[in-house]
Write an enzyme that holds these catalytic residues in place. Sequence first.
Site, PDB file in Angstrom:
ATOM      1  N   THR A   9     -24.111 -38.917 -17.055  1.00 51.10           N
ATOM      2  CA  THR A   9     -24.209 -38.885 -15.593  1.00 51.10           C
ATOM      3  C   THR A   9     -22.998 -39.535 -14.911  1.00 51.10           C
ATOM      4  O   THR A   9     -22.902 -39.513 -13.690  1.00 51.10           O
ATOM      5  CB  THR A   9     -25.483 -39.637 -15.133  1.00 51.10           C
ATOM      6  OG1 THR A   9     -25.449 -40.948 -15.731  1.00 51.10           O
ATOM      7  CG2 THR A   9     -26.741 -38.920 -15.564  1.00 51.10           C
ATOM      8  N   VAL A  12     -16.680 -39.872 -16.153  1.00 51.42           N
ATOM      9  CA  VAL A  12     -16.087 -39.278 -17.353  1.00 51.42           C
ATOM     10  C   VAL A  12     -17.082 -38.298 -17.977  1.00 51.42           C
ATOM     11  O   VAL A  12     -16.703 -37.218 -18.436  1.00 51.42           O
ATOM     12  CB  VAL A  12     -15.670 -40.358 -18.383  1.00 51.42           C
ATOM     13  CG1 VAL A  12     -15.153 -39.713 -19.665  1.00 51.42           C
ATOM     14  CG2 VAL A  12     -14.591 -41.267 -17.797  1.00 51.42           C
ATOM     15  N   SER A  38     -31.572 -43.089 -15.247  1.00 54.26           N
ATOM     16  CA  SER A  38     -31.316 -41.651 -15.095  1.00 54.26           C
ATOM     17  C   SER A  38     -32.220 -40.759 -15.930  1.00 54.26           C
ATOM     18  O   SER A  38     -32.128 -39.530 -15.820  1.00 54.26           O
ATOM     19  CB  SER A  38     -29.864 -41.349 -15.473  1.00 54.26           C
ATOM     20  OG  SER A  38     -28.991 -42.068 -14.673  1.00 54.26           O
ATOM     21  N   ARG A  97     -12.043 -50.192 -30.600  1.00 52.57           N
ATOM     22  CA  ARG A  97     -10.622 -49.848 -30.718  1.00 52.57           C
ATOM     23  C   ARG A  97      -9.816 -50.831 -31.551  1.00 52.57           C
ATOM     24  O   ARG A  97      -8.894 -50.440 -32.252  1.00 52.57           O
ATOM     25  CB  ARG A  97      -9.993 -49.761 -29.321  1.00 52.57           C
ATOM     26  CG  ARG A  97     -10.466 -48.562 -28.533  1.00 52.57           C
ATOM     27  CD  ARG A  97      -9.810 -48.584 -27.163  1.00 52.57           C
ATOM     28  NE  ARG A  97     -10.420 -47.625 -26.265  1.00 52.57           N
ATOM     29  CZ  ARG A  97     -10.475 -47.806 -24.953  1.00 52.57           C
ATOM     30  NH1 ARG A  97      -9.963 -48.889 -24.403  1.00 52.57           N
ATOM     31  NH2 ARG A  97     -11.035 -46.887 -24.194  1.00 52.57           N
ATOM     32  N   CYS A 126      -7.123 -44.929 -21.427  1.00 58.57           N
ATOM     33  CA  CYS A 126      -6.405 -43.853 -20.733  1.00 58.57           C
ATOM     34  C   CYS A 126      -4.921 -44.155 -20.531  1.00 58.57           C
ATOM     35  O   CYS A 126      -4.064 -43.294 -20.745  1.00 58.57           O
ATOM     36  CB  CYS A 126      -7.074 -43.563 -19.399  1.00 58.57           C
ATOM     37  SG  CYS A 126      -7.611 -45.031 -18.517  1.00 58.57           S
ATOM     38  N   GLN A 153      -2.578 -47.141 -11.430  1.00 53.09           N
ATOM     39  CA  GLN A 153      -3.761 -46.496 -11.976  1.00 53.09           C
ATOM     40  C   GLN A 153      -4.750 -46.026 -10.917  1.00 53.09           C
ATOM     41  O   GLN A 153      -5.103 -46.772  -9.993  1.00 53.09           O
ATOM     42  CB  GLN A 153      -4.443 -47.443 -12.973  1.00 53.09           C
ATOM     43  CG  GLN A 153      -3.571 -47.681 -14.194  1.00 53.09           C
ATOM     44  CD  GLN A 153      -4.239 -48.462 -15.321  1.00 53.09           C
ATOM     45  OE1 GLN A 153      -3.549 -49.070 -16.116  1.00 53.09           O
ATOM     46  NE2 GLN A 153      -5.554 -48.451 -15.408  1.00 53.09           N
ATOM     47  N   GLY A 157     -10.441 -44.359 -12.901  1.00 58.55           N
ATOM     48  CA  GLY A 157     -10.532 -45.103 -14.158  1.00 58.55           C
ATOM     49  C   GLY A 157     -11.597 -46.192 -14.124  1.00 58.55           C
ATOM     50  O   GLY A 157     -11.982 -46.722 -15.169  1.00 58.55           O
ATOM     51  N   LYS A 205      -4.611 -54.172 -23.784  1.00 57.27           N
ATOM     52  CA  LYS A 205      -4.894 -52.905 -24.484  1.00 57.27           C
ATOM     53  C   LYS A 205      -3.600 -52.121 -24.698  1.00 57.27           C
ATOM     54  O   LYS A 205      -3.409 -51.494 -25.741  1.00 57.27           O
ATOM     55  CB  LYS A 205      -5.861 -52.042 -23.659  1.00 57.27           C
ATOM     56  CG  LYS A 205      -7.302 -52.524 -23.666  1.00 57.27           C
ATOM     57  CD  LYS A 205      -8.139 -51.689 -22.702  1.00 57.27           C
ATOM     58  CE  LYS A 205      -9.476 -52.340 -22.422  1.00 57.27           C
ATOM     59  NZ  LYS A 205     -10.216 -51.648 -21.343  1.00 57.27           N
ATOM     60  N   ARG A 227      -3.857 -51.229  -9.782  1.00 57.75           N
ATOM     61  CA  ARG A 227      -4.780 -50.192  -9.299  1.00 57.75           C
ATOM     62  C   ARG A 227      -4.276 -49.720  -7.942  1.00 57.75           C
ATOM     63  O   ARG A 227      -3.946 -50.541  -7.074  1.00 57.75           O
ATOM     64  CB  ARG A 227      -6.180 -50.799  -9.166  1.00 57.75           C
ATOM     65  CG  ARG A 227      -7.279 -49.804  -9.021  1.00 57.75           C
ATOM     66  CD  ARG A 227      -7.521 -48.974 -10.237  1.00 57.75           C
ATOM     67  NE  ARG A 227      -7.936 -49.764 -11.387  1.00 57.75           N
ATOM     68  CZ  ARG A 227      -8.199 -49.242 -12.585  1.00 57.75           C
ATOM     69  NH1 ARG A 227      -8.087 -47.944 -12.798  1.00 57.75           N
ATOM     70  NH2 ARG A 227      -8.564 -50.010 -13.590  1.00 57.75           N
ATOM     71  N   HIS A 234      -3.296 -41.427 -13.537  1.00 57.90           N
ATOM     72  CA  HIS A 234      -2.515 -42.659 -13.679  1.00 57.90           C
ATOM     73  C   HIS A 234      -1.024 -42.299 -13.755  1.00 57.90           C
ATOM     74  O   HIS A 234      -0.654 -41.299 -14.362  1.00 57.90           O
ATOM     75  CB  HIS A 234      -2.864 -43.381 -14.983  1.00 57.90           C
ATOM     76  CG  HIS A 234      -4.246 -43.969 -15.027  1.00 57.90           C
ATOM     77  ND1 HIS A 234      -5.105 -44.013 -13.943  1.00 57.90           N
ATOM     78  CD2 HIS A 234      -4.912 -44.564 -16.056  1.00 57.90           C
ATOM     79  CE1 HIS A 234      -6.233 -44.609 -14.306  1.00 57.90           C
ATOM     80  NE2 HIS A 234      -6.150 -44.935 -15.580  1.00 57.90           N
TER      81      HIS A 234
HETATM   82  P1  A2P Z   1     -26.485 -44.193 -15.347  1.00 58.67           P
HETATM   83  O1  A2P Z   1     -25.977 -43.094 -14.458  1.00 58.67           O
HETATM   84  O2  A2P Z   1     -27.895 -43.991 -15.737  1.00 58.67           O
HETATM   85  O3  A2P Z   1     -26.186 -45.574 -14.832  1.00 58.67           O
HETATM   86  P2  A2P Z   1     -19.436 -44.499 -14.531  1.00 58.67           P
HETATM   87  O4  A2P Z   1     -18.345 -45.051 -15.399  1.00 58.67           O
HETATM   88  O5  A2P Z   1     -19.004 -43.325 -13.751  1.00 58.67           O
HETATM   89  O6  A2P Z   1     -20.056 -45.560 -13.672  1.00 58.67           O
HETATM   90  O7  A2P Z   1     -20.593 -43.982 -15.550  1.00 58.67           O
HETATM   91  C1  A2P Z   1     -21.165 -44.787 -16.525  1.00 58.67           C
HETATM   92  C2  A2P Z   1     -22.119 -43.971 -17.383  1.00 58.67           C
HETATM   93  O8  A2P Z   1     -22.668 -44.819 -18.405  1.00 58.67           O
HETATM   94  C3  A2P Z   1     -23.298 -43.422 -16.627  1.00 58.67           C
HETATM   95  O9  A2P Z   1     -23.696 -42.173 -17.186  1.00 58.67           O
HETATM   96  C4  A2P Z   1     -24.366 -44.484 -16.887  1.00 58.67           C
HETATM   97  O10 A2P Z   1     -25.692 -44.028 -16.751  1.00 58.67           O
HETATM   98  C5  A2P Z   1     -24.091 -44.779 -18.334  1.00 58.67           C
HETATM   99  N1  A2P Z   1     -24.671 -46.065 -18.740  1.00 58.67           N
HETATM  100  C6  A2P Z   1     -24.472 -47.283 -18.190  1.00 58.67           C
HETATM  101  N2  A2P Z   1     -25.183 -48.227 -18.837  1.00 58.67           N
HETATM  102  C7  A2P Z   1     -25.836 -47.606 -19.854  1.00 58.67           C
HETATM  103  C8  A2P Z   1     -26.737 -48.027 -20.883  1.00 58.67           C
HETATM  104  N3  A2P Z   1     -27.088 -49.295 -21.014  1.00 58.67           N
HETATM  105  N4  A2P Z   1     -27.231 -47.087 -21.728  1.00 58.67           N
HETATM  106  C9  A2P Z   1     -26.863 -45.793 -21.600  1.00 58.67           C
HETATM  107  N5  A2P Z   1     -26.018 -45.326 -20.649  1.00 58.67           N
HETATM  108  C10 A2P Z   1     -25.515 -46.214 -19.780  1.00 58.67           C
END
Ligand code: A2P
Length: 326
Positions: A9, A12, A38, A97, A126, A153, A157, A205, A227, A234
């Site tokens: 969701t 990325v 989600s 990494r 990245c 950046q 990111g 990194k 940033r 970037h």
């Molecule tokens: P969720 O949408 O349910 O919070 P971004 O970098 O764009 O913020 O996205 C981070 C992604 O990582 C989202 O899909 C988020 O889900 C997911 N995420 C964050 N914490 C967890 C977790 N503890 N377990 C699984 N997925 C996670």
Amino acid sequence: MKIALVGATGLVGGVMRKVLEERGFGDCELIPAASSRSVGKKVTFAGKMCNVVSVEEAIEQAPEYAIFSAGSGPSLQYAPLFAAKGTMVIDNSSAWRSDPSKPLVVPEINGDVVTPADHIIANPNCSTIQMVMALAPLHRRYRIRRIVVSTYQSVTGTGMKAVNQLEKERAGEPCERAYPHPIDMNLIPHGGTFEENGYTTEETKLLNETRKILRDSEIAVSATVVRVPVTGGHSESVNVEFYEDFDLQEVYDLLKAMPGVVVQDNPAENLYPMPLYAKDKDEVFVGRVRRDFSQPKTLNLWVVSDNLRKGAATNAVQIMEMLLKR
Ligand code: A2P
């Protein structure tokens, strides 16, 4: 073939789904996983709506591949559980990494480091990916002694919250901040978190990952991460000193011959890479190639790439393609 996408969701995660479709994986069964917030939501993949499941449920389904883009915490917790089921994990976080037992891979550069015993493969940061894509062919020919890199950046990111911050600030609306300062009309010399030595984790990194991917622990890297209020990709100003002297025409030839690199360098026509035009592209764009006259054997480059594509999703999918070919 089943592919789990952990972080489906997220920003990325969305680009991953697009890249998987574009590169011919639309017929695969996608298992989108995210946080408990989600579960039950839907995401689109290859024209279909797919239910978001918990990571535990995705593990139960024992997919052939799991691509992670959910941050280090979930990667540390769940990647070994997928691996124990025989799933190949490609992890976009920083969790694995620097682990010497885990390969850190840019397929065009060091795909050969992956062995059949590996079950967790790390996707580099990245800003490192685009820099080493430009530098790898030059390192092979002239050997790098030292790199001084300053990055510009994109907010993409930092994830959706950061893009939202920029958009809301631009619209003059209140918002929750992803950064400790306003980002619109500003530059923030702070990527990741500060370490005791005064550098940020994003800067460190660039040192450690460059050494690991280019397989040369003596390369010196001095990095400043900034940033900028940009969403397309970037950009990096790279000053690189070699052991051997170079011929500028040969540098161009080496860059042009590198798969995934596009040289955009014609000052007479104002041609140089810019993040606005790198957006949604898979390539790493290199321009402003010029000798540094202030010291011998030193070159300046300007390197731009969409951090969500080659810097994250595209590189991860290329790793999967490389494994499938074997
Ligand atoms: P969720 O949408 O349910 O919070 P971004 O970098 O764009 O913020 O996205 C981070 C992604 O990582 C989202 O899909 C988020 O889900 C997911 N995420 C964050 N914490 C967890 C977790 N503890 N377990 C699984 N997925 C996670």
